[in-house]
Structures are given as C-alpha cells and as structure tokens.
Design a protein around this motif. Structure first.
Motif, PDB file in Angstrom:
ATOM      1  N   ILE A  56      -8.959   1.421  12.122  1.00  0.00           N
ATOM      2  CA  ILE A  56      -9.524   2.776  11.496  1.00  0.00           C
ATOM      3  C   ILE A  56      -9.601   3.549  10.759  1.00  0.00           C
ATOM      4  O   ILE A  56     -11.070   4.111  10.037  1.00  0.00           O
ATOM      5  N   THR A  57      -9.081   2.744   9.318  1.00  0.00           N
ATOM      6  CA  THR A  57      -9.489   3.170   7.823  1.00  0.00           C
ATOM      7  C   THR A  57     -10.963   2.620   7.914  1.00  0.00           C
ATOM      8  O   THR A  57     -12.006   3.059   6.967  1.00  0.00           O
ATOM      9  N   SER A  58     -10.966   1.663   7.851  1.00  0.00           N
ATOM     10  CA  SER A  58     -12.550   1.203   7.224  1.00  0.00           C
ATOM     11  C   SER A  58     -13.767   1.783   8.536  1.00  0.00           C
ATOM     12  O   SER A  58     -14.850   1.352   7.780  1.00  0.00           O
ATOM     13  N   SER A  59     -13.508   1.759   9.138  1.00  0.00           N
ATOM     14  CA  SER A  59     -14.834   2.563  10.021  1.00  0.00           C
ATOM     15  C   SER A  59     -14.867   4.125  10.481  1.00  0.00           C
ATOM     16  O   SER A  59     -15.720   4.544  10.663  1.00  0.00           O
ATOM     17  N   ASN A  60     -13.623   4.582   9.598  1.00  0.00           N
ATOM     18  CA  ASN A  60     -14.079   5.815   9.822  1.00  0.00           C
ATOM     19  C   ASN A  60     -14.177   6.560   8.204  1.00  0.00           C
ATOM     20  O   ASN A  60     -13.697   6.946   7.087  1.00  0.00           O
ATOM     21  N   PRO A  61     -15.915   7.126   7.861  1.00  0.00           N
ATOM     22  CA  PRO A  61     -15.509   7.406   6.514  1.00  0.00           C
ATOM     23  C   PRO A  61     -14.791   8.629   6.201  1.00  0.00           C
ATOM     24  O   PRO A  61     -14.892   8.804   4.685  1.00  0.00           O
ATOM     25  N   GLU A  62     -15.015   9.599   6.755  1.00  0.00           N
ATOM     26  CA  GLU A  62     -14.461  10.620   6.561  1.00  0.00           C
ATOM     27  C   GLU A  62     -12.805  10.368   6.403  1.00  0.00           C
ATOM     28  O   GLU A  62     -12.282  11.094   4.964  1.00  0.00           O
TER      29      GLU A  62
END
Length: 185
Positions: A56-62
């Motif tokens: 989740i952290t790596s795929s969500n730039p916001e």
C-alpha cells in the motif's frame, strides 16, 4: 468540508480495526496519517506508517507524500515541512487536512517566535513560516510586532497570556485552613 478531525480520527481508527485482516484502504490510511500529523501526534503517525502494508505504501504516492511531511515534522525542520506540504498536489479529503495542518504549523511557528525571541531577522521568520517576505511583514504588522528601521529585523511581542483566574478571599481562607489542619494532624 471536514471540520471535526477528532471524530474523523476515531472513525478511521475504528474502520482500520474492523477491516478484514486489520488492513483498510490507502485513502483511509492517508487521512488517518494526515490527522495524526495535524494533532501533532507524531508517535502514532510513525507507528501507523510502520504498520501499513508495504504494497500500500509503495503504490500510493499521496500516502508517501503525507509521510514525507511527517518525517520533516519529526525532525522539526520547518522550512522542509513547508516544502513537503507544497510539493504534492493533495486530493480531497486529504487536501483539507493538509491545509489545516499547514495553517496550524505556521501559527505554532508564529507563537514560538513571539515567546522565544526579543529580536529576530525577517529572513528567519520567512524560513520558519514558509511565507513570502511581504506576507511576513504584513502579519508582523497585524500582530503589532515592531519592525526595526533597518528593515531586516523584527521585535516580536509575546502572545498575550490570559489573566489568571482569581479566587475569592473566602476560597483562599478555606484552602489555607484545610492546609493548616492537614499539617497539624
């Protein structure tokens, strides 16, 4: 527009706890992380970041951008906090929280300056507040801070402290009597 961040925080925490396998959506994590930063609850923000699954952290730039702001706040690096806030185009509902966070960080900086300095350079105030020199000068005037003739320094006025609540003489006498009675026993 979100106005009650405390209630939203509780709702988001509840959603995370009730989510299958304890994993909620990236949008919920981003909002919760932003609220923790707004509340200046940097420890909870850090623990939240650590428990969010890596995918989740790596795929969500916001979400990553919110955490970048948190890292700057953790290091008390005000200039880079403002840079991190401005570096990303926030999307609602996180945008509302991040705007409120920026205003809160800025107001905290002005309060800190007022309490801590008798004289400070305008450039330092600019750096600590993330505002332009013109905006800083206007806010200094609004706060009745003395701008020196040299145009380089300002003399902040400490924030006005509320007057202490006075207790009646009767209340003071009662408390003194209780204290003396306690000492005599």
């Amino acid at each position: 527009m979100i106005t009650n961040f405390d209630k939203l925080c509780l709702d988001l925490e509840k959603q995370e706890l009730e989510a299958p396998n304890g994993v909620t959506s990236a949008a919920n994590y981003a909002q919760l992380l932003a609220i923790y930063l707004y509340q200046n609850d940097l420890c909870n923000a850090k623990f939240l970041w650590k428990r969010i699954p890596q995918n989740i952290t790596s795929s969500n730039p916001e979400l990553a951008a919110v955490w970048t702001v948190g890292q700057k706040m953790w290091k008390k690096d005000l200039p880079r906090t403002y840079q991190a806030l401005a570096a990303y185009h926030w999307v609602e509902p996180v945008a509302t929280i991040m705007r409120a966070l920026e205003e809160k960080v800025r107001e905290t900086a002005f309060t800190l300056i007022g309490r801590s300095y008798s004289s400070i350079s305008i450039e330092t105030v600019v750096s600590m507040t993330g505002l332009s020199k013109e905006a800083v000068l206007q806010i200094c005037r609004d706060r009745k801070w003395e701008i020196n003739d040299d145009g380089v320094t300002v003399n902040p006025a400490p924030p006005v402290q509320p007057a202490p609540l006075h207790t009646s003489s009767e209340d003071q006498l009662f408390k003194l009597t209780e204290f003396v009675s306690f000492l005599e026993n």
